[in-house]
Every structure is written in structure tokens, then in C-alpha cells.
Enzyme design. Structure first.
Site, short mmCIF file in Angstrom:
data_model
loop_
_atom_site.label_atom_id
_atom_site.label_comp_id
_atom_site.label_asym_id
_atom_site.label_seq_id
_atom_site.Cartn_x
_atom_site.Cartn_y
_atom_site.Cartn_z
NE ARG A 224 -4.29 -1.36 0.20
CZ ARG A 224 -4.49 -2.38 -0.63
NH1 ARG A 224 -3.58 -2.68 -1.53
NH2 ARG A 224 -5.61 -3.09 -0.58
CG HIS A 272 -3.64 -0.21 -6.70
ND1 HIS A 272 -3.82 0.38 -5.48
CD2 HIS A 272 -3.74 -1.55 -6.46
CE1 HIS A 272 -4.02 -0.55 -4.56
NE2 HIS A 272 -3.98 -1.73 -5.13
C1 GLV Z 1 -5.61 -4.70 -4.01
O1 GLV Z 1 -4.94 -3.78 -3.75
C2 GLV Z 1 -6.04 -5.71 -3.09
O2 GLV Z 1 -6.08 -5.47 -1.88
O3 GLV Z 1 -6.34 -6.83 -3.54
#
Ligand code: GLV
Length: 309
Positions: A224, A272
Site C-alpha cells: 500500500r 495499482h
Molecule cells: C488490491 O490492492 C487488493 O487489496 O487486492
């Protein structure tokens, strides 16, 4: 008996088909069509609005659509007595293994330099290191990290991992706890972060941590964004302490247009996308857990709210 499903991604159709096939006895409701709240026993969600889960009086379990559960913990009214279940499913695992292998191979095989050479129309061979000389370290050696570690071993890289508790993975050296972090960093040429976001991991990847890596190491960020002190990461890239980074997560997403990461010559930016849950395989994991709960058994992959993952 009903299940409420909420995702931000336009893939509701694939989920609906998979649920209809594998869970015919449970009525599927797609958020925001909630209907009678008291009929809902299961919630499968990504970023539910604050207070929504608390408004379901007969909830038996909350399933996160993604591996991370920080989107649920952000809800101050999250019902604490209801099991929260992390997404562990083969499609998500395979996708993350592919991503980690791809990023490590790109760094190992000098792809950032070759991209820069291409932009400059410059033709030059860069010497190749054998995999034995490139030590990869996965910080956050959980389910996803463990599978990625095994795949990397297959390429001949020495692989280690760091986590809170010690892990047993054949061929992978496990470092555990605060006291072993510096030894782990000192032997890591490519650091891969797959940490969950918790109060302990927020801002964890900072100047001090990065300075514990050998000079010229590189970094893959797939946990993250809030774990990384971005100014410290940029400073490490500028000074040569780090030679490159593949970044999939950021403190602010979408990454602001004026972020220095976009144009940094030592950085690859991704929006992401490291891995996505595959409805076809994920529904099987959810259904297995619903059946366990219906039989009165403990669900698999339940989040420990004390630990935060
Ligand atoms: C993506 O970031 C997830 O948590 O799968």
C-alpha cells in the site's frame, strides 16, 4: 437469505454469473439495490460506504474483494463482532506472482536502463548478472509473498522474506520480527513490499529502512502506498542508494499529475494493477467459506482485527 455485493469495478456481470452457478440458494443483490436489510447475511465488498455494514443487522460475514482490508478498517462503524475475511483465491495469487516475477526480472535484467537507452536512441549492452548474485527479499511474507518467493526460487534467485512471525517455506530464508529486519535488509538487492497496511507498517519504508539496503539495491512496491515515505524514496533514488523502483501503489491514487515519480528516470509507474481478483475462481473461495459458516465451522482467512490483517 441474501448476499450483498459491492465493487467499484464494472465487473458485476461476471460475479453475478459465478454466484448464480455456485451459490444458487442465496439471493444475490448488487449494491446499491440493498432491499430488506435484515435478509442480508453475507457482504462481499470493496470500499463500502461508512456505516453501511453496520446497517445490516443479521450479517454473518464480510468478505473483502481484494487482498487488503484497509478499505474496511477505514469504516469507523465496522461491526466488530462479525468475521472479516481476506480474499485468498487462486486467480489473485497467480496474478501477484506474475507481477512480482515480472518486476524482479525487469530490475534484474536492467529494463529501466534499456528503456532510457531506447528513449535516447542509444545502443549499448549492459552486462548480465547471474541470478545467484541477485538476492531478493520479500517484506510481508504472507500468502501472496510466499507464493511469489517460491516462483522466484525457480529462476535461481536467493530469496528471503521478512514477516512478524517466522515462516517455513522450502528454499526461502525467513526473517522475523523487528530484531531481524536489519539483517534481512542487508542481504537484499531487490526489496519487494507486499506488506498489509497497519499502524505498524504505515510510513515503515522510510529513509532509515532504505539506507539498510546495499547501495544500488532496487525496490518493488505492491503493498500500500501509505507504507512508503515518498520523499525518502525519491531521495534514495536521486542519491543512487536505490538504482530503480517499480511502483504499483502510491499515497495518493490516481498518482497526482505533478508527482515526480512520473518522469523519474529510475522509476516505472503502474496504476495499482499488480493483481486483480478473478470472479470465476474467487466465488469458489467465498462459497467454501459460506458453507463452513453454515455448518458452524470457523471460516478460513479470517482477519485478526488486533493485528490488522
Ligand atoms: C488490491 O490492492 C487488493 O487489496 O487486492
Amino acid at each position: 437469505m441474501a448476499l450483498i455485493f459491492k465493487t467499484d469495478i464494472e465487473r458485476g456481470g461476471a460475479w453475478r454469473a459465478a454466484f448464480a452457478k455456485q451459490l444458487p440458494d442465496v439471493e444475490l443483490r448488487l449494491w446499491p439495490e440493498v432491499g430488506a436489510a435484515e435478509e442480508i447475511e453475507y457482504a462481499v465488498v470493496w470500499q463500502p460506504p461508512a456505516g453501511f455494514l453496520a446497517s445490516l443487522p443479521n450479517l454473518k460475514a464480510v468478505f473483502s474483494i481484494g487482498a487488503g482490508i484497509d478499505h474496511l478498517l477505514a469504516d469507523p462503524e465496522l461491526p466488530r463482532g462479525v468475521p472479516i475475511i481476506r480474499m485468498v483465491e487462486p486467480g489473485l495469487t497467480v496474478g501477484m506472482t506474475q507481477f512480482v516475477v515480472m518486476a524482479c526480472l525487469m530490475l534484474h535484467r536492467s529494463m529501466i536502463d534499456y528503456r532510457n537507452q531506447q528513449v535516447a536512441h542509444h545502443w549499448e549492452e549492459i552486462s548480465q548478472e547471474p541470478p545467484e548474485n541477485r538476492r531478493i527479499g520479500i517484506i510481508g511474507l504472507g500468502h501472496l509473498g510466499g507464493e511469489a518467493a517460491k516462483a522466484l526460487r525457480g529462476f535461481g534467485f536467493p530469496v528471503s522474506g521478512w514477516s512478524r512471525s517466522r515462516k517455513q517455506i522450502e528454499g526461502v530464508t525467513s526473517y522475523a520480527g523487528e530484531e531481524e529486519l536489519s539483517d534481512f535488509l542487508a542481504r537484499t538487492d531487490i526489496l519487494v513490499s507486499l506488506l498489509p497496511l497497519t499502524p505498524q507498517t504505515e510510513d515503515m519504508i522510510d529513509a532509515k529502512l532504505l539506507s539498510g539496503l546495499p547501495k544500488g539495491a532496487s525496490f518493488v512496491s505492491a503493498g500500500r502506498g501509505r507504507q512508503v515515505v515518498e520523499e525518502d524514496l525519491l531521495a534514495a533514488l536521486d542519491s543512487g542508494q536505490l538504482s530503480g523502483a517499480v511502483l504499483d501503489v502510491f499515497r495518493e491514487e490516481p498518482l497526482p499529475k505533478d508527482s515526480r515519480f512520473w518522469d523519474h528516470p529510475r522509476v516505472i509507474v503502474l496504476p495499482h494493477v499488480a493483481s486483480m481478483t478473478n470472479p470465476a475462481t474467487a466465488v469458489g473461495s467465498i462459497v467454501e467459506n459460506i458453507r463452513r459458516i453454515q455448518r458452524g465451522e470457523a471460516p478460513l482467512h479470517q482477519v485478526d482485527l488486533e493485528k490488522g490483517y
